[in-house]
Design a protein around this motif. Structure first.
Motif, mmCIF file in Angstrom:
data_model
loop_
_atom_site.group_PDB
_atom_site.id
_atom_site.type_symbol
_atom_site.label_atom_id
_atom_site.label_comp_id
_atom_site.label_asym_id
_atom_site.label_seq_id
_atom_site.Cartn_x
_atom_site.Cartn_y
_atom_site.Cartn_z
ATOM 1 N N GLY A 41 -39.278 -55.802 22.322
ATOM 2 C CA GLY A 41 -40.052 -56.625 21.398
ATOM 3 C C GLY A 41 -41.311 -57.213 21.998
ATOM 4 O O GLY A 41 -42.031 -57.963 21.329
ATOM 5 N N ASP A 81 -31.836 -58.149 26.828
ATOM 6 C CA ASP A 81 -31.318 -57.459 25.661
ATOM 7 C C ASP A 81 -32.325 -56.395 25.245
ATOM 8 O O ASP A 81 -33.544 -56.570 25.418
ATOM 9 C CB ASP A 81 -31.109 -58.436 24.503
ATOM 10 C CG ASP A 81 -30.057 -59.487 24.822
ATOM 11 O OD1 ASP A 81 -29.072 -59.132 25.507
ATOM 12 O OD2 ASP A 81 -30.225 -60.642 24.393
ATOM 13 N N GLU A 82 -31.845 -55.313 24.675
ATOM 14 C CA GLU A 82 -32.766 -54.233 24.301
ATOM 15 C C GLU A 82 -33.817 -54.698 23.302
ATOM 16 O O GLU A 82 -35.002 -54.407 23.451
ATOM 17 C CB GLU A 82 -31.993 -53.043 23.728
ATOM 18 C CG GLU A 82 -32.923 -51.891 23.369
ATOM 19 C CD GLU A 82 -32.192 -50.688 22.795
ATOM 20 O OE1 GLU A 82 -32.882 -49.712 22.426
ATOM 21 O OE2 GLU A 82 -30.950 -50.729 22.704
ATOM 22 N N ASP A 83 -33.387 -55.429 22.276
ATOM 23 C CA ASP A 83 -34.348 -55.879 21.255
ATOM 24 C C ASP A 83 -35.409 -56.785 21.865
ATOM 25 O O ASP A 83 -36.585 -56.695 21.511
ATOM 26 C CB ASP A 83 -33.614 -56.605 20.125
ATOM 27 C CG ASP A 83 -32.771 -55.666 19.283
ATOM 28 O OD1 ASP A 83 -32.997 -54.441 19.368
ATOM 29 O OD2 ASP A 83 -31.884 -56.157 18.555
#
Length: 508
Positions: free
Chosen positions: A96, A90-92
């Motif tokens: 992160g 996922d991008e986040d």
């Protein structure tokens, strides 16, 4: 809670709604609501625009760390093939990891922004493990890796390959910890695009079998692969020949001398059945073992490596007051014409003296590519603390990189060249040098391989961009001034303005 009907009626009476106090207060509330809504809308629009159009964003870092270079932008805009980029998370979650992953993600997102034929997707393979099963059998990928694909051709980028790393001993565990020191996300991503869109990348054979250290040559391999060369590591002692598909053979700092059989394999490769068209590059080992067989190979190309190291006597030209670590001068323009900044120096630390034997054994002779300043000396032998160069030891410009070029006519039509280049020390391409933005080494030596391989449309020479740990440096003086402004002056100014407005309204 009991509501008083008379109070409620009074609050919404005609007199109250038309009073001056209500009008001013109500107008202020309406303005405030509209302002907050406008801020939210503008923020949403700005977010959408910066996601789709990168020129709406501003990178305030010193080296434009979060933006692609113009060279990459121009290259990406010119691509005419459908390309997919898939980040396996996922991008986040991907962004992160830490500040370096934030920077890498920002770079990755810019590729589809500059070319609509590039698509970017984020797939969390922990949530969707079936995606890995859809990949080809040869594709090995894991969480946070990146897959770049074009017309069935793939390159998998391990997330760690987006960064330059170092290791240090952990005093608590006794283990070696790996940590990120800088980002090379753009280099790696653009290299992947170059690779999957190129029909015939130039192959280079890196020769081993004589004590070469993988730790020593791996940085050169990464540097060349990042610029769309295909590297084939060959044990020249056991393999029958240097791969004839290769354009260049690299002899990288052997710890012992080549055997006669190994040198003959290199000779055969360079001769190419009398057609030439091949090149060799020899990086000298700083320990410089006795290598009579390699010396004889170099002699055939009118080059010799001396026993003394180049030492600079002008301390304005040395790094860290080390006479063996000095700035070099560019000599041959053919090898510098694509450099973006010829004022940025190239260094060959601990270089041995290179010599043109002047034997006219090659058609076009020997050219100097890099040399020391005119104030350089040469140590009597390997450097020691017992010898310090003085002005009396100055011998003038000493070559640190040479290339000898032979040539022939093939079928009496095509004029074909063969080359043998020698670099006075492999330290010219170690990570601490090529990854430093204070030297031109990465760009220079990549360009040298471009010239030797006669690579057309070589694309871009991509250098590592070091992410500075401290983009903002401030002393205690300015810090105190900023503190006074933000803690005292601004709050007092707001208080004064508020009092003035309150007094004016009260006295109306």
């Amino acid at each position: 809670m009991k509501i008083n009907k008379d109070s409620l009626k009074s609050a919404f009476s005609k007199e109250t709604l038309t009073s001056r106090k209500f009008k001013h207060g109500g107008l202020a509330v309406i303005i405030l609501i509209f302002f907050l809504v406008a801020v939210v809308i503008v923020n949403m629009i700005a977010g959408l625009l910066t996601d789709k159009y990168p020129f709406f964003s501003v990178d305030l870092t010193r080296d434009q760390t979060f933006n692609m270079t113009q060279e990459s932008i121009d290259y990406v805009k010119g691509l005419d093939k459908d390309i997919s980029i898939t980040v396996l998370n996922d991008e986040d979650a991907f962004a992160g990891g830490n500040q370096y992953f934030v920077q890498a993600n920002n770079i990755i997102k810019q590729y589809p922004q500059y070319n609509s034929r590039i698509t970017l997707n984020y797939v969390n393979v922990n949530k969707n493990p079936a995606y890995l099963n859809s990949l080809t059998e040869d594709t090995k990928a894991a969480l946070n890796d990146i897959i770049v694909e074009c017309e069935g051709r793939q390159r998998v980028i391990a997330s760690i390959d987006l960064f330059n790393t170092q290791q240090s001993a952990n005093s608590t565990t006794g283990q070696m910890d790996t940590y990120i020191v800088s980002s090379k996300a753009e280099q790696t991503m653009t290299s992947a695009l170059l690779y999957i869109t190129s029909d015939n990348p130039v192959q280079i054979s890196l020769l081993t079998g004589f004590g070469e250290s993988e730790d020593m040559y791996q940085n050169l391999v990464s540097m060349l692969e990042n610029n769309n060369f295909k590297i084939k590591v060959q044990n020249i002692m056991t393999e029958e020949e240097v791969d004839p598909e290769s354009k260049i053979a690299v002899i990288f700092a052997p710890a012992i001398d080549y055997t006669e059989d190994a040198t003959k394999k290199v000779e055969k490769f360079l001769n190419n059945d009398g057609n030439l068209g091949k090149s060799a590059v020899y990086f000298v080992n700083m320990e410089k073992p006795q290598t009579p067989n390699l010396d004889n190979l170099l002699k055939q190309w009118d080059i010799a490596v001396g026993d003394g190291m180049v030492a600079e006597t002008n301390y304005n030209l040395v790094v860290g007051r080390n006479p063996y670590f000095a700035y070099n001068e560019y000599v041959d323009e053919e090898y510098t014409k694509t450099l973006k900044n010829v004022n940025l120096p190239t260094v060959v630390p601990f270089s041995y003296e290179l010599m043109d034997l002047g034997g006219n054994r090659t058609e076009e002779g020997v050219k100097v590519l890099l040399q020391s300043s005119s104030s350089a000396a040469v140590s009597p032998s390997k450097p020691s603390t017992e010898w310090t160069p003085t002005k009396d030891d100055i011998v003038g410009n000493v070559p640190t990189v040479l290339v000898s070029t032979d040539a022939t006519y093939v079928d009496d039509i095509d004029y074909v060249k063969g080359n043998f280049a020698v670099v006075g020390s492999y330290s010219a391409v170690i990570p601490g040098i090529t990854q430093a933005n204070t030297y031109n080494n990465s760009a220079y030596f990549v360009n040298m391989f471009n010239v030797l391989s006669e690579r057309e449309n070589a694309g871009i020479t991509i250098q590592d961009k070091v992410v500075g740990a401290a983009e903002l440096s401030i002393t205690s003086g300015p810090a105190n001034v900023i503190g006074v402004i933000t803690i005292v002056i601004v709050p007092v100014a707001i208080l004064v303005v508020g009092l003035v407005i309150w007094i004016r309204r009260r006295n109306r």
